[in-house]
Design an enzyme around this catalytic site. Structure first.
Site, short mmCIF file in Angstrom:
data_model
loop_
_atom_site.label_atom_id
_atom_site.label_comp_id
_atom_site.label_asym_id
_atom_site.label_seq_id
_atom_site.Cartn_x
_atom_site.Cartn_y
_atom_site.Cartn_z
N ARG A 133 0.71 -1.09 0.02
CA ARG A 133 0.15 -0.02 -0.04
C ARG A 133 1.03 1.33 -0.02
O ARG A 133 2.17 1.00 -0.06
CB ARG A 133 -0.97 -0.01 1.03
CG ARG A 133 -0.66 -0.74 2.41
CD ARG A 133 0.67 -0.33 3.22
NE ARG A 133 0.17 1.04 3.30
CZ ARG A 133 1.43 1.97 3.63
NH1 ARG A 133 2.68 1.58 3.49
NH2 ARG A 133 1.27 3.35 3.73
N GLY A 134 0.29 2.34 -0.16
CA GLY A 134 1.04 3.77 -0.24
C GLY A 134 1.20 4.00 -1.65
O GLY A 134 1.37 3.04 -2.46
N ALA A 135 0.78 5.38 -2.03
CA ALA A 135 0.48 5.59 -3.48
C ALA A 135 1.76 5.35 -4.27
O ALA A 135 1.51 4.72 -5.34
CB ALA A 135 -0.07 7.22 -3.24
N GLN A 189 -1.45 1.71 10.05
CA GLN A 189 -0.27 1.59 9.25
C GLN A 189 0.75 2.54 10.05
O GLN A 189 1.94 2.07 10.11
CB GLN A 189 -0.48 2.51 8.13
CG GLN A 189 -1.14 1.74 7.01
CD GLN A 189 -2.63 2.02 7.13
OE1 GLN A 189 -3.15 2.48 8.04
NE2 GLN A 189 -3.54 2.00 6.04
N ASP A 241 -1.91 10.90 -1.21
CA ASP A 241 -2.54 9.87 -2.42
C ASP A 241 -3.15 10.33 -3.63
O ASP A 241 -2.94 9.61 -4.87
CB ASP A 241 -3.65 9.07 -1.87
CG ASP A 241 -3.24 7.90 -0.59
OD1 ASP A 241 -2.97 8.43 0.51
OD2 ASP A 241 -2.85 7.02 -1.16
N LYS A 261 -4.60 9.60 3.82
CA LYS A 261 -5.19 8.75 4.75
C LYS A 261 -6.32 9.50 5.44
O LYS A 261 -6.06 10.50 5.99
CB LYS A 261 -3.96 8.17 5.51
CG LYS A 261 -4.41 6.96 6.55
CD LYS A 261 -5.23 5.94 6.15
CE LYS A 261 -4.76 5.55 4.85
NZ LYS A 261 -5.57 4.37 4.15
#
Lengths: 355, 355
Positions: free
Chosen positions: B45-47, B198, B239, B250
């Site tokens: 995950r994470g843009a 996260q 994002d 987020k």
């Protein structure tokens, strides 16, 4: 009504709030030490409920005492008050309730013909009176507060200031209940309230129990919903209110208050008069309980954080009076400047009492 | 360096972020469908990491294709892009990366003497280039952003915008790393970031891995710490950034930004240029992913909310540009008004490219 705590012949019976919402289990304290443990372990929590629990703890300790002389009993009572007073530091209702029992005890000692048995009867009766007064105060708060809420809309609350935080009906949730009973169409957004999840577990459970539509959200979501115009009012309880109107309440309350102000949403506090601590000038003087890091690091027994990281776990924060739109008490609604409105209400009560 | 994702002969290898911090387990995707599942299930995950993962997904799909004609391959590539594009809606890097691969593919088709094998080689090389560029961009962001952080103090971050959200080094955490490498004495407060944790699981893990002092707190605690003067700066990732500087990140980021403003604390965003979506005018145009209620209701398999309650679970929120002190990119630091500073930086890049 939700039986948060109750005096019974077997001892003080508590609904075990650590087991909600999936299990409704009751535990009965048969000693004042049991009551202290039950408060410390948050089997019962919420400032008003903690206060009455402690009073019942003193009554239970005295009832079960084997002391045969007043001197021996006095020594035991001092110990009971001390042990119960060391359970949780922030909610002033705890100290208020213990002191009320202690002062009654000291007054009884001075009565002619007083006996250990008469003291037992009087202290049990006093604790039960405090229980009844708590419910009456919640109902009165409901009456005063209901008019503040929108006739139709969504109200955000944080933590649990409900029947489970009191002897029944609730403070903030009592106001919501009263508004719904008066015909307002209100649905509730309940912050889950990390780390202990009082909102997700307790607020949602007791509001659904009463048929009030409730949606749980993570604590970090309310700001975004406010920005979308989806929240019309905020109402929370309090663990201690300083003489200037600063409010100590569950950690996260301050953030909600700042967000409410940023979006022009009213932010209400509902609490019985016993939560107001006139001896503490401002919120800076309110001790903030730090709880075990494990509440944050572990979730249902599983470690969620890496070894070696620091943990913050303050149980409460302080919301300065400037963010508080109004404080709802059983005596009426306080508005800023709070020092003056508290004083005016005190004088009014004195006049009424003298009338 | 933390191996978030990696192209290997066996397929695309991912560090399984759902298992951190207690277990370091790797999973290898051997098809583009595997990559799509891995993105959707937040194993990665994470843009920025999502973007490069999707590019590698396309490369993997093409490499493993059994198509013998260009027509057949073209049809497969369109399907791959479609499937990978439907995994998560908010991070624009996903669409940017897929489009870059798709456009390269279409360009290759027009080359004289092009073959399926030549396309395979070129697309794998392109995905690896994007991987290298991502790390280089993080290092450049670190260089530009480090000067913004205090020489000594505490920096709050939300979610994980670290090595684990990129191919390595990180965006917001890359800036923190660069500041520490440059000699600043910084310790980090990491919001745990409900519901997926996260911050608690990933940010704490990777910063401690690099010897940076890190303290985890619940999302509802930072406001109170700001009021106590214990936070000197906030830095987060993004994002998607709209053309006017509105930042999707987020869920909870917006609340942190409002709190930072209320306390006069600078609020920085660090993101690669590929996160900027000039085609989206304002944050209102950014689609916000709603995720499964179970992420909120359950914790390690145990239900924490009563049956029948509603659940909110938006994965992201939008922070309007007016709360953003600066946006750190690999091309330099953007300041308000963002539309103008983005345009100026674009023109500067064009001039440099033309020089």
């Amino acid at each position: 009504m939700i039986p948060t705590l109750e005096w019974t012949d077997a001892g003080v019976r508590f609904l075990d709030q650590t087991k909600l919402p999936l299990e409704e289990i009751y535990v009965t304290a048969t000693s004042y030490q049991d009551v202290a443990t039950i408060i410390r372990d948050m089997i019962v929590r919420g400032a008003p409920a903690i206060g009455v629990s402690a009073a019942m703890g003193v009554a239970l300790g005295v009832e079960r005492s084997k002391a045969t002389t007043l001197d021996a009993l006095t020594s035991e009572v001092e110990t009971m008050c001390d042990v119960l007073g060391k359970t949780r530091p922030t909610a002033v209702n705890l100290f208020w309730a213990i002191e009320r029992m202690r002062l009654l005890y000291l007054a009884l000692l001075k009565e002619a013909g007083i006996t250990v048995d008469k003291i037992k009867t009087a202290l049990i009766k006093e604790a039960q009176t405090m229980y009844d007064e708590d419910i009456a105060a919640c109902k009165a708060m409901g009456k005063f507060g209901a008019a503040l809420l929108p006739k139709e809309g969504t109200v955000l609350t944080h933590c649990n200031a409900g029947a489970l935080a009191t002897c029944g009906y609730g403070t903030a949730l009592g106001v919501i209940r009263a508004a719904v009973e008066a015909g307002s169409k209100i649905d509730v957004l309940a912050d889950e309230t990390r780390p202990y999840l009082q909102g997700a577990r307790l607020t949602a459970w007791e509001l659904l129990h009463d048929g009030i539509k409730t949606t749980v959200l993570c604590d970090n979501m309310s700001g975004s919903l406010m920005r979308q115009g989806r929240i019309q009012a905020v109402i929370v309880g309090a663990d201690r209110i300083a003489a200037n109107g600063d409010v100590a309440n569950k950690i996260g309350t301050y953030s909600v208050a700042v967000l409410a102000k940023e979006h022009g949403i009213p932010f209400y506090v509902a609490a019985p008069w016993s939560t107001i601590d006139l001896a503490t000038e401002t919120g800076d003087g309110i001790p903030i309980e730090q709880r075990d890091a494990r509440e944050v690091t572990h979730s249902n027994g599983k470690q969620m954080t890496p070894d070696g990281c620091g943990i913050e776990n303050p149980a409460f924060d302080v919301t300065p009076a400037k963010y508080v739109t109004a404080i709802v008490t059983e005596r009426g609604v306080l508005r800023a400047p709070y020092a003056e409105s508290m004083q005016a209400m005190l004088e009014l009560q004195t006049e009424t009492a003298n009338a």
